[in-house]
Design an enzyme around this catalytic site. Structure first.
Site, PDB file in Angstrom:
ATOM      1  CB  SER A   1      -0.964  -0.042   1.184  1.00  0.00           C
ATOM      2  OG  SER A   1      -1.999   0.914   1.032  1.00  0.00           O
TER       3      SER A   1
ATOM      4  CG  HIS B   1      -5.340  -2.650  -0.054  1.00  0.00           C
ATOM      5  ND1 HIS B   1      -4.727  -2.192  -1.212  1.00  0.00           N
ATOM      6  CD2 HIS B   1      -4.896  -1.851   0.953  1.00  0.00           C
ATOM      7  CE1 HIS B   1      -3.957  -1.151  -0.924  1.00  0.00           C
ATOM      8  NE2 HIS B   1      -4.041  -0.931   0.383  1.00  0.00           N
TER       9      HIS B   1
ATOM     10  CG  ASP C   1      -6.555  -3.303  -3.822  1.00  0.00           C
ATOM     11  OD1 ASP C   1      -7.370  -2.768  -3.049  1.00  0.00           O
ATOM     12  OD2 ASP C   1      -5.327  -3.113  -3.763  1.00  0.00           O
TER      13      ASP C   1
END
Length: 257
Positions: free
Chosen positions: A93, A222, A192
């Site tokens: 991320s 994610h 995602d």
């Protein structure tokens, strides 16, 4: 109820080092199992914890992207201060965005970008992310629903000025992708948010290096380092790292154990 705050970690192995970077509103738990896995295969792994993360949400909103970025750079500097000369950077991320930024101007062995954004999400989406973090933390503290509602009303009224700075940082990283000269491995969950899926393609298509790979995980969202396909993620990352031309490991490597 006593809250156990996540901490930075350093799992020592040989001279091949890996910097592991977690995401926005995440913490080192996001990369802990990956770190342990890589350690078993001879990789020293260090993961810093960004300021304001993994603790009281009021502390999170008192920090900003520059603080978190500084913590990522300090993590790299910690490994070099420990004598590690070859460092791969892996981030998930926002940690993946930081990993790409590090690789654009520092000497890194390789960069592994996991579900990293280079397209900024809208402010409302980021604001919801902070609120979800705050609400989840208060539930973890064992507070009642009524108490949480009262506290969240006050929390929601608090300004989060750093979110625009976060958008700007992400956009800047997108513009620096061509400066990366190290091998790149992009990992992305197919389930995602579209921002991350589109970002994965942009990263892979923009970096101007011969040694680059992209892999999609069809049943993952994610935080794929903790998802149902995590074991495959760990194996793919390790095989990518193993494929690099590291310096020959010798008996002197035992000094790092």
């Amino acid at each position: 109820m006593k809250i156990v705050v996540p901490k930075p970690f350093m799992y020592k192995a040989k001279t091949r080092a890996v910097l592991l970077l977690h995401g926005f509103t995440g913490n080192t738990i996001d990369v802990k199992m990956l770190g342990r896995y890589l350690q078993e295969y001879g990789y020293t792994c260090h993961a810093p914890l960004y300021r304001g993360h993994g603790a009281d949400p009021d502390r999170l909103i008192q920090t900003g992207p520059e603080d978190w970025w500084r913590d990522a750079v300090d993590g790299y500097d910690h490994l070099t201060s420990e004598g590690y000369e070859e460092i791969a950077v892996i981030g998930i991320s926002l940690g993946g965005t930081f990993a790409l930024k590090l690789a654009s101007f520092l000497k890194v062995k390789a960069v592994v970008s996991i579900c990293a954004p280079v397209l900024a999400k809208d402010i409302e989406g980021l604001y919801r992310r902070v609120n979800d973090y705050a609400e989840g933390y208060k539930k973890f503290e064992g507070k009642s629903d009524g108490q949480i509602r009262v506290e969240m009303k006050d929390f929601t009224n608090m300004p989060v000025a750093s979110l625009q700075d976060l958008q700007q940082l992400i956009s800047q990283v997108k513009n620096s992708l061509k400066a990366i000269a190290s091998p790149v491995f992009v990992l992305q969950g197919r389930l995602d948010h579209p921002v991350y899926r589109e970002s994965a393609d942009i990263i892979f298509n923009t970096v101007n290096v011969e040694n680059k790979l992209i892999r999609w995980y069809e049943d993952s969202g994610h935080i794929i380092t903790l998802g149902k396909e995590r074991q495959q993620v760990y194996e793919d990352v390790r095989m990518f790292l193993d494929s690099l031309e590291w310096k020959r490991q010798s008996e002197s490597d035992d000094n790092h154990e």
